[in-house]
Write a protein that holds these residues in place. Structure first.
Motif: not given
Length: 418
Positions: A142, A157, A374
């Motif tokens: 991230i 990701y 996330l």
């Protein structure tokens, strides 16, 4: 019923107007094709795989359960296939159908011995430490895009995180992860590159076994080499490929498909207070609606039998339609509002050759932890394109997105003053 009173005639063969389980139409909306096949043919249907290779597709939930529960009739040893003489050497699906000396293609007591070793080695993974590792990996990934306010959640990701976590379980370096992830993804797609990608991953697994024989560690390959089952070192690379391939592909697509659901469905609004509470429900719903492994090849019939009103002959191949079985109206939940605990899906298959429980637990730990991190880091994340513009990878086996563009408020890292 698994066996109907009125048997439908004929083994599948090319040129009979059979539905093709490949191509743009299948890629865009496989669920519609499964419904079409079910209406036309019932729970067991003749279909064509890539290259117009004939097969039987099992779409009914009870029929899939029957096949996976009766290994004495529906075997895993693909050397029984009566069509091998007609299969080209560069057939893209060959890596997943051709016999290999590994647990996936073994049967009976040999499978229990080999499969037991794999399950034991996976069960030794420390779940608490795994979640900690995934949190660290997730934060690092991230960090690479947080300041930009935009990201492709697949490329940046979902496709990167699982292989980084699995690389650590395998005792591999992070430098190995990008090429492995790319080759594993390519091996499940269509075309000649799938065969070459499979060969590259297996070659890397051979080198890994040699490295662990020389310098064993606290990792999955070392535990397999040391297991009392005594697996031959020369056969372990195939098991490692299949374990890593299944773990990377299904975990990445489970993550991507869940994020897609949460970004496109108001019931799963991605925010700090609501998103965290809905992650488990979203994970479960995806296994019903967009399961990462939509079809699985397969089983090879040991003796003539009948299934779903069809006469299946000895040596023919049966493809498990896991996604289609999940959509069977006899088992499909009428509503997901209170179905978070309903795990009767066929997404992990069933029976002796179903996905081992430790592998399921590892995959769920990776996906749930990654999504929770996330959501915490980027609570206002939204889809950056209209939902209908999202494209799916061209694979008969896997159901996963090519890209998942998202937008969010840039998260700037603290910098020292001056």
């Amino acid at each position: 019923m698994v066996e109907n009173m009125h048997e439908r005639p004929g083994a599948p063969s090319a040129g009979d107007g059979l539905v093709r389980l490949y191509g743009p139409r299948f890629q865009s909306d496989p669920a519609a094709i499964y419904r079409e096949i079910r209406r036309e043919h019932g729970p067991v249907a003749p279909v064509l795989l890539e290259g117009d290779v004939p097969a039987w597709l099992v779409l009914g939930y009870r029929e899939v359960h029957h096949v996976t529960s009766n290994p004495q009739i529906f075997g895993r040893d693909s050397r029984r296939w009566n069509a091998w003489k007609d299969i080209p050497a560069d057939w893209a699906l060959r890596p997943y159908a051709e016999y290999q000396p590994c647990s996936v293609f073994t049967e009976g007591e040999e499978h229990r011995r080999r499969g037991g070793a794999l399950s034991d080695a996976l069960a030794a993974v420390d779940q608490f430490e795994l979640r900690n590792q995934v949190e660290r990996i997730a934060d690092q990934l991230i960090d690479t895009f947080a300041e930009s306010g935009r990201a492709d959640l697949m490329a940046q990701y979902a496709l990167r995180l699982p292989v980084l976590a699995i690389a650590r379980l395998f005792g591999l370096s992070e430098a190995d992860a990008p090429s492995l992830a790319a080759d594993i993804a390519a091996s499940a797609d269509e075309g000649e590159e799938a065969v070459r990608a499979h060969q590259r991953v297996v070659a890397r697994m051979r080198r890994l076994v040699e490295e662990k024989q020389a310098r064993p560690g606290a990792d999955y390959p070392s535990r397999l080499l040391a297991h009392p089952a005594g697996l031959p070192p020369e056969e372990i690379p195939s098991d490692l490929f299949l374990t890593m391939g299944a773990a990377q592909l299904t975990t990445a697509d489970w993550m991507g498909n869940t994020l897609r659901l949460m970004l496109t469905d108001d019931r799963f609004a991605l925010n700090l207070s609501g998103g965290r509470r809905s992650v488990g429900q979203a994970l479960n719903e995806v296994l019903w609606e967009e399961t990462p492994t939509q079809n699985f090849v397969g089983r090879w019939v040991i003796q003539d039998t009948r299934l779903g009103g069809r006469h299946i002959r000895k040596g023919e191949v049966v493809v498990l339609g896991l996604a289609a079985a999940n959509a069977d109206s006899q088992v499909r939940p009428a509503s997901y509002a209170h179905a978070s605990g309903n795990q009767a899906y066929m997404s992990f298959s069933h029976g002796l050759h179903g996905c081992p429980q430790p592998a399921r637990e590892i995959a769920e730990a990776i996906v749930q932890t990654a999504i929770e991190v996330l959501v915490d880091r980027l609570p206002d994340i939204v889809l950056a394109v209209p939902a209908h513009e999202l494209e799916w990878r061209p694979s008969v086996w896997m159901r996963g997105l090519i890209a998942l563009p998202a937008e969010f408020s840039p998260m700037y890292a603290d910098r020292p003053a001056g």
